[in-house]
Design an enzyme around this catalytic site. Structure first.
Site, PDB file in Angstrom:
ATOM      1  N   THR A  22       0.831  -1.204   0.000  1.00  0.00           N
ATOM      2  CA  THR A  22       0.000   0.000   0.000  1.00  0.00           C
ATOM      3  C   THR A  22       0.862   1.248   0.000  1.00  0.00           C
ATOM      4  OG1 THR A  22      -0.192   0.061   2.419  1.00  0.00           O
ATOM      5  CG2 THR A  22      -1.865  -1.184   1.216  1.00  0.00           C
ATOM      6  N   ASP A  23       0.265   2.348  -0.442  1.00  0.00           N
ATOM      7  CA  ASP A  23       0.988   3.623  -0.482  1.00  0.00           C
ATOM      8  C   ASP A  23       0.586   4.488   0.710  1.00  0.00           C
ATOM      9  OD1 ASP A  23      -1.516   4.704  -1.107  1.00  0.00           O
ATOM     10  OD2 ASP A  23      -1.044   4.983  -3.220  1.00  0.00           O
ATOM     11  N   GLN A  24       1.032   5.728   0.694  1.00  0.00           N
ATOM     12  CA  GLN A  24       0.772   6.642   1.799  1.00  0.00           C
ATOM     13  C   GLN A  24      -0.725   6.920   1.983  1.00  0.00           C
ATOM     14  OE1 GLN A  24       2.868  10.327   1.392  1.00  0.00           O
ATOM     15  NE2 GLN A  24       2.966  10.633   3.604  1.00  0.00           N
ATOM     16  N   GLY A  26      -2.940   4.616   1.785  1.00  0.00           N
ATOM     17  CA  GLY A  26      -3.559   3.405   2.295  1.00  0.00           C
ATOM     18  C   GLY A  26      -4.167   2.499   1.240  1.00  0.00           C
ATOM     19  N   VAL A  27      -3.862   2.772  -0.020  1.00  0.00           N
ATOM     20  CA  VAL A  27      -4.377   1.928  -1.101  1.00  0.00           C
ATOM     21  C   VAL A  27      -3.204   1.220  -1.779  1.00  0.00           C
ATOM     22  CG1 VAL A  27      -6.385   3.409  -1.489  1.00  0.00           C
ATOM     23  CG2 VAL A  27      -4.344   3.752  -2.852  1.00  0.00           C
TER      24      VAL A  27
END
Length: 157
Positions: A22-24, A26-27
């Site tokens: 996930t990225d910053q 949250g996905v």
């Protein structure tokens, strides 16, 4: 002559989203879908009674990705359980095309869909034909579609 086993038209591989994917926001970071496409592709080939690793080692060839199309429809998030649906779309000579759909198991939401186009190459990275065993099994999988134009690629038996 190869005995043809009836295959499912769509292979399924399950993955669970890891926190590191996930990225910053949250996905799931977009490039992870390409990794999941590969998981699906390898599992589909395995479900056809073939082995990608054996193709590389014994046949001395691989299938290089030369084109990717991806459409992101909804985000996947940490700990989501997903299914990667993979299908063989076309196979002709040295060119192979796969299609994918990534769905969230919990609600069936379509998260991503795409296609990859591959060229069969030898260890020298030069184009070559698909080994006969693989070509025959792919043609059997494609069935009646094998002699029709499919999504811009012509497949021959």
């Amino acid at each position: 002559m190869i005995e043809v086993v009836a295959e499912k038209r769509v292979g399924e591989a399950r993955v669970r989203v890891r926190y590191a994917e996930t990225d910053q926001m949250g996905v799931v970071y977009h490039s992870n879908y390409l990794i999941w496409f590969e998981v699906g592709r390898v599992e589909l080939i395995r479900s056809m009674g073939l082995d990608y690793k054996r193709m590389e080692v014994e046949e001395g060839c691989g299938i290089a990705v030369v084109e990717v199309h991806v459409r992101y429809r909804a985000p996947a998030r940490y700990d989501d359980e997903l299914v990667v649906e993979t299908r063989l779309v076309a196979a002709r000579g040295a060119v192979i095309k796969f299609g994918y759909r990534v769905l969230r198991i919990g609600d069936g939401a379509l998260l991503c869909e795409g296609e990859t186009v591959h060229v069969v190459v030898g260890k020298d990275m030069k184009k070559r034909g698909l080994p006969p065993k693989y070509a025959e099994r792919f043609a059997a999988y494609l069935g009646s579609r094998a002699s029709h134009e499919v999504d811009g690629l012509q497949s021959d038996r």
